[in-house]
Design an enzyme around this catalytic site. Structure first.
Site, PDB file in Angstrom:
ATOM      1  N   TYR A 230     -21.691  46.934  16.336  1.00 23.22           N
ATOM      2  CA  TYR A 230     -21.933  45.742  17.154  1.00 23.22           C
ATOM      3  C   TYR A 230     -23.360  45.225  16.973  1.00 23.22           C
ATOM      4  CZ  TYR A 230     -17.634  47.106  19.638  1.00 23.22           C
ATOM      5  OH  TYR A 230     -16.342  47.456  19.959  1.00 23.22           O
TER       6      TYR A 230
ATOM      7  N   LYS B 159     -15.384  59.645  12.800  1.00 24.04           N
ATOM      8  CA  LYS B 159     -14.417  59.407  11.719  1.00 24.04           C
ATOM      9  C   LYS B 159     -15.074  59.955  10.444  1.00 24.04           C
ATOM     10  CE  LYS B 159     -10.538  57.597  10.236  1.00 24.04           C
ATOM     11  NZ  LYS B 159      -9.254  58.233  10.535  1.00 24.04           N
TER      12      LYS B 159
ATOM     13  N   ASP C  91      -8.948  58.762  15.710  1.00 26.98           N
ATOM     14  CA  ASP C  91      -7.518  58.424  15.783  1.00 26.98           C
ATOM     15  C   ASP C  91      -6.738  59.528  16.500  1.00 26.98           C
ATOM     16  OD1 ASP C  91      -8.421  59.845  13.600  1.00 26.98           O
ATOM     17  OD2 ASP C  91      -6.938  59.106  12.186  1.00 26.98           O
TER      18      ASP C  91
ATOM     19  N   ASP D 179     -16.072  52.104  23.049  1.00 25.58           N
ATOM     20  CA  ASP D 179     -15.574  50.874  23.665  1.00 25.58           C
ATOM     21  C   ASP D 179     -14.050  50.952  23.791  1.00 25.58           C
ATOM     22  OD1 ASP D 179     -15.423  48.335  24.617  1.00 25.58           O
ATOM     23  OD2 ASP D 179     -15.908  47.332  22.730  1.00 25.58           O
TER      24      ASP D 179
ATOM     25  N   ASP E  48     -11.603  52.177  27.444  1.00 26.83           N
ATOM     26  CA  ASP E  48     -10.560  51.339  28.047  1.00 26.83           C
ATOM     27  C   ASP E  48      -9.237  52.096  28.125  1.00 26.83           C
ATOM     28  OD1 ASP E  48     -12.201  49.233  28.515  1.00 26.83           O
ATOM     29  OD2 ASP E  48     -10.889  47.739  27.599  1.00 26.83           O
TER      30      ASP E  48
END
Ligand code: NAD
Length: 364
Positions: free
Chosen positions: A146, A195, A227, A251, A255
């Site tokens: 980001y 990852k 994942d 992020d 959620d």
């Protein structure tokens, strides 16, 4: 203890829920003999209306001088409010992003706890909901993709978009240390999510987390791929105590974690700086659909105030006292409209925003 706390109620239900958090903090100060000084300032749409911008320089400076900041929420009805006719950098959300950046808040904490009294709201399988879970997400907030470079250009006759993902060693070590410190005070299990099978930044992340682990012998560190973690969170969330991860993975996973509790209105959050300073806010938004009706759930704001006491003022007993008061209110069947089950035959009582704040304050 004497502490200066800035309140930024913001828009929509923000002022209603922050008023209840303040009520609870005031009661806690009396109960434990502390002196909290509160100052209310504007952020978001109400600041645009008053000063023409979502966050003024003076508000930032006053926040910097305080011990901690408690925020409500910002924003109005997207597409309907006049605030959204302004250019993006002058809209309510820009105020919050600027505040986080100006205060150098690099560590975001989002607890996801399933209260046994609210099991019915959990969308997971019954046997999983019955086991319950209490997971703390530690998300790096000021680095990663980001904050990389973003560009779109034409190459060989087609459009090519590029986003860069970069992490410095110092950025990884400082979030790792916060996560280990938090895990030390909980069950001592830290899962680092990356990852590393694909990304160089993740391989550096994994190496540095492993190095930092040597400084925290009471914490058991494990590594997992993002994942697989997203799958494990819905399969068996109780296996996690603390999760630490980089900005974008955090992020997305936070959620998912909020959703599996089934009650967004209950979830607090904290964004911390390297010292003890922090910004505390409910995970939800300004809920314009119910604003001004005294029906919003103030518990996320009240639990954010508990996090403020724990992480910025180091008042652990006081924080636990608030958290226990919330659990006790739920045990006694007190609910705001959003968490009241449809069948109220089980002795539940639906309370207004201010009545719920009163119950928690009385309990303290
Ligand atoms: P929202 O979280 O405000 O509302 C989603 C749903 O959850 C609504 O039905 C609302 O009534 C309900 N809800 C949220 N908090 C609640 C509470 N405490 N008690 C009871 N019900 C609650 O999300 P949205 O509708 O997508 O966004 C509304 C506005 O909030 C937008 O302007 C958005 O940009 C802003 N927003 C702000 C923040 C923030 O301040 N950090 C975060 C998210 C959204």
């Amino acid at each position: 203890m004497r502490a200066d706390i800035i309140m930024l109620p913001g828009d929509g239900i923000g002022p209603e829920i922050v008023a209840e958090a303040r009520k609870v903090l005031e009661r806690t100060a009396v109960r434990f003999g502390h002196e909290f000084h509160f100052q209310e300032l504007l952020i978001g749409g109400c600041s645009i209306d008053a000063y023409g911008e979502p966050l003024t320089e003076e508000t930032i400076e006053r926040c910097c001088r305080a011990d901690a900041v408690l925020m409500g929420a910002i924003g109005g009805r997207v597409g309907q409010s006049l605030w959204y006719e302004l250019p993006p950098e002058r809209r309510p959300e820009a105020g919050l992003l600027r505040l986080r950046k100006s205060l150098r808040l690099f560590c975001n904490l989002r607890p996801a706890k399933l209260y046994s009294e609210l099991r019915n709201a959990c969308p997971l399988r019954t046997e999983i909901a019955e086991r319950g879970f209490d997971v703390m997400m530690v998300r790096e907030l000021t680095g990663g993709i980001y904050f990389g470079t973003h560009s779109t250009e034409e190459l060989d006759g087609e459009l090519v978009a590029t986003d860069t993902l970069c992490y410095r060693e110092s950025e990884i070590r400082r979030i790792a240390r916060k996560a280990f410190e938090i895990a030390e005070k909980r069950e001592g299990r830290l899962c680092s999510v990356d990852k590393a099978n694909v990304l160089a930044s993740s391989r550096l992340w994994r190496r540095l987390l492993t190095e930092e682990a040597a400084r925290y012998p009471s914490v058991r560190l494990s590594h997992a791929l993002v994942d697989s973690t997203s799958m494990q969170l819905v399969r068996d969330p109780a296996q996690f105590d603390v999760i630490v991860t980089e900005n974008m993975f955090g992020d997305i996973l936070s959620d998912e974690m909020a959703e599996i509790t089934g009650s967004l209105g209950m979830l607090p959050s904290a964004s911390l700086r390297e010292d003890s300073f922090g910004l505390y806010e409910p995970s939800g938004g300004s809920a314009p659909d119910i604003a001004g009706q005294n029906v919003a759930n103030p518990l996320a704001a009240i639990l954010s105030a508990a996090m403020l006491l724990r992480y910025s003022l180091n008042l652990t007993t006081e924080a636990e006292c608030i958290e226990e008061a919330v659990e006790e209110a739920l045990r006694r069947g007190f609910r705001t409209r959003d968490i009241a089950e449809r069948d109220s035959a089980g002795g539940q009582r639906v309370l207004s925003t201010s009545e719920m704040g009163d119950r928690i304050a009385e309990q303290i």
